[in-house]
Design a protein around this motif. Structure first.
Motif, PDB file in Angstrom:
ATOM      1  N   TYR A  13      13.585   3.899  17.636  1.00 54.40           N
ATOM      2  CA  TYR A  13      14.500   2.886  17.134  1.00 54.40           C
ATOM      3  C   TYR A  13      14.603   3.003  15.613  1.00 54.40           C
ATOM      4  CZ  TYR A  13      10.313  -0.005  16.347  1.00 54.40           C
ATOM      5  OH  TYR A  13       9.102  -0.485  15.937  1.00 54.40           O
ATOM      6  N   VAL A  14      15.654   2.449  15.068  1.00 55.87           N
ATOM      7  CA  VAL A  14      16.043   2.687  13.690  1.00 55.87           C
ATOM      8  C   VAL A  14      14.940   2.340  12.686  1.00 55.87           C
ATOM      9  CG1 VAL A  14      17.670   2.003  11.882  1.00 55.87           C
ATOM     10  CG2 VAL A  14      18.498   2.507  14.175  1.00 55.87           C
ATOM     11  N   SER A  15      14.340   1.166  12.807  1.00 58.11           N
ATOM     12  CA  SER A  15      13.331   0.757  11.816  1.00 58.11           C
ATOM     13  C   SER A  15      12.153   1.723  11.790  1.00 58.11           C
ATOM     14  CB  SER A  15      12.841  -0.662  12.104  1.00 58.11           C
ATOM     15  OG  SER A  15      13.881  -1.581  11.927  1.00 58.11           O
ATOM     16  N   GLN A  16      11.663   2.100  12.952  1.00 64.37           N
ATOM     17  CA  GLN A  16      10.533   3.025  13.025  1.00 64.37           C
ATOM     18  C   GLN A  16      10.925   4.402  12.494  1.00 64.37           C
ATOM     19  OE1 GLN A  16       7.359   2.448  13.682  1.00 64.37           O
ATOM     20  NE2 GLN A  16       6.834   4.580  13.385  1.00 64.37           N
ATOM     21  N   LEU A  17      12.091   4.857  12.850  1.00 66.62           N
ATOM     22  CA  LEU A  17      12.567   6.160  12.390  1.00 66.62           C
ATOM     23  C   LEU A  17      12.724   6.175  10.869  1.00 66.62           C
ATOM     24  CD1 LEU A  17      13.451   8.957  13.368  1.00 66.62           C
ATOM     25  CD2 LEU A  17      15.738   8.031  13.709  1.00 66.62           C
ATOM     26  N   ALA A  18      13.231   5.095  10.305  1.00 66.98           N
ATOM     27  CA  ALA A  18      13.382   5.007   8.845  1.00 66.98           C
ATOM     28  C   ALA A  18      12.018   5.102   8.163  1.00 66.98           C
ATOM     29  CB  ALA A  18      14.081   3.701   8.463  1.00 66.98           C
ATOM     30  N   ARG A  19      11.018   4.446   8.723  1.00 65.36           N
ATOM     31  CA  ARG A  19       9.667   4.527   8.151  1.00 65.36           C
ATOM     32  C   ARG A  19       9.109   5.946   8.252  1.00 65.36           C
ATOM     33  NH1 ARG A  19       9.343  -0.710  10.409  1.00 65.36           N
ATOM     34  NH2 ARG A  19       8.538   0.066  12.382  1.00 65.36           N
ATOM     35  N   GLU A  20       9.302   6.582   9.394  1.00 64.66           N
ATOM     36  CA  GLU A  20       8.783   7.945   9.587  1.00 64.66           C
ATOM     37  C   GLU A  20       9.418   8.934   8.625  1.00 64.66           C
ATOM     38  OE1 GLU A  20       9.130   9.235  13.641  1.00 64.66           O
ATOM     39  OE2 GLU A  20       7.965   7.530  14.394  1.00 64.66           O
ATOM     40  N   ILE A  21      10.710   8.804   8.410  1.00 59.94           N
ATOM     41  CA  ILE A  21      11.429   9.759   7.558  1.00 59.94           C
ATOM     42  C   ILE A  21      11.303   9.386   6.082  1.00 59.94           C
ATOM     43  CG2 ILE A  21      13.720  10.706   7.056  1.00 59.94           C
ATOM     44  CD1 ILE A  21      14.328  10.397  10.016  1.00 59.94           C
ATOM     45  N   GLY A  22      11.103   8.109   5.813  1.00 61.84           N
ATOM     46  CA  GLY A  22      10.948   7.668   4.434  1.00 61.84           C
ATOM     47  C   GLY A  22      12.255   7.379   3.726  1.00 61.84           C
TER      48      GLY A  22
END
Length: 106
Positions: A35-44
């Motif tokens: 999901y978007v929030s988790q993906l944003a954290r992973e990618i930075g």
């Protein structure tokens, strides 16, 4: 992808011509759907910037999304990589060029 579809080839190449979008594809391929929030954290990167890149990837058919509700009732937009194979041979490019909808020479 049909190797003779020049417009589709341009959309895919354009979508992949960005380091953030390459990282998004890599993260989704390695970790499955996310999901978007988790993906944003992973990618930075920020969620608004991630959304812009995901829209470009989705428009090119490289990723797809589904909206789901979490256990606490929050809407989560999950993304996953679609299977794709983009042949980049001289023959494939020549075939694709013949089908472009916009001809800059005309």
């Amino acid at each position: 992808m049909d190797s003779g579809d020049g417009d589709r080839l341009l959309a895919v190449l354009n979508a992949l011509a960005n380091p953030h979008r390459l990282r998004i594809i890599a993260a989704l391929q390695g970790g499955g759907r996310n999901y978007v929030s988790q993906l944003a954290r992973e990618i930075g990167i920020s969620r608004p910037l991630l959304h812009l890149h995901l829209q470009k990837l989705e428009a090119a058919g490289l990723v797809s999304s589904t909206m789901e509700l979490s256990h606490d009732g929050k809407a989560l937009n999950y993304f996953e990589v679609n299977a794709f194979n983009v042949p980049l041979t001289p023959e494939a490019i020549a075939g694709a060029a013949k089908t472009l909808s916009h001809n800059p020479d005309s």
